[in-house]
Design a protein around this motif. Structure first.
Motif, PDB file in Angstrom:
ATOM      1  N   GLU A   3       0.832  -1.206   0.000  1.00 49.02           N
ATOM      2  CA  GLU A   3       0.000   0.000   0.000  1.00 49.02           C
ATOM      3  C   GLU A   3       0.865   1.254   0.000  1.00 49.02           C
ATOM      4  N   THR A   4       1.976   1.213   0.729  1.00 54.98           N
ATOM      5  CA  THR A   4       2.889   2.354   0.775  1.00 54.98           C
ATOM      6  C   THR A   4       3.497   2.606  -0.599  1.00 54.98           C
ATOM      7  N   THR A   5       3.934   1.561  -1.251  1.00 55.28           N
ATOM      8  CA  THR A   5       4.510   1.684  -2.584  1.00 55.28           C
ATOM      9  C   THR A   5       3.480   2.217  -3.572  1.00 55.28           C
ATOM     10  N   ALA A   6       2.256   1.720  -3.494  1.00 55.31           N
ATOM     11  CA  ALA A   6       1.191   2.183  -4.394  1.00 55.31           C
ATOM     12  C   ALA A   6       0.892   3.660  -4.163  1.00 55.31           C
ATOM     13  N   ARG A  33      16.509   2.305  -4.246  1.00 54.84           N
ATOM     14  CA  ARG A  33      16.992   2.380  -5.629  1.00 54.84           C
ATOM     15  C   ARG A  33      15.875   2.121  -6.630  1.00 54.84           C
ATOM     16  N   SER A  34      15.021   1.155  -6.351  1.00 53.11           N
ATOM     17  CA  SER A  34      13.957   0.836  -7.302  1.00 53.11           C
ATOM     18  C   SER A  34      12.970   1.998  -7.440  1.00 53.11           C
ATOM     19  N   SER A  35      12.799   2.785  -6.388  1.00 54.14           N
ATOM     20  CA  SER A  35      11.937   3.968  -6.483  1.00 54.14           C
ATOM     21  C   SER A  35      12.544   5.000  -7.429  1.00 54.14           C
ATOM     22  N   VAL A  36      13.854   5.217  -7.329  1.00 53.15           N
ATOM     23  CA  VAL A  36      14.540   6.147  -8.230  1.00 53.15           C
ATOM     24  C   VAL A  36      14.424   5.656  -9.667  1.00 53.15           C
ATOM     25  N   GLU A  37      14.662   4.368  -9.864  1.00 53.01           N
ATOM     26  CA  GLU A  37      14.552   3.804 -11.209  1.00 53.01           C
ATOM     27  C   GLU A  37      13.129   3.948 -11.756  1.00 53.01           C
TER      28      GLU A  37
END
Length: 70
Positions: A3-6, A33-37
């Protein structure tokens, strides 16, 4: 966590559309890192050039373990 990622991704989409329209500037602060990507991928899809778009990145230092008590 899902839910946080969404929520993070949804906010990014809204803000990046604002950047694209010239109504916003965005500072992305994350330790992930995956958030930056993901931001870079979204920027590419929207045609936002990294050298020209008002999108900036910063690392959330306390989350990454950079700061340690002496």
């Amino acid at each position: 966590m899902r839910e946080t990622t969404a929520a993070f991704d949804g906010c990014l989409d809204t803000l990046l559309r604002g950047v694209q329209a010239g109504r916003a500037e965005l500072m992305v602060g994350t330790h992930n890192r995956s958030s930056v990507e993901g931001v870079i991928e979204r920027m590419n899809k929207l045609g936002l050039e990294p050298e020209e778009a008002h999108v900036y990145f910063g690392q959330v230092s306390h989350m990454s373990g950079i700061w340690r008590e002496a």
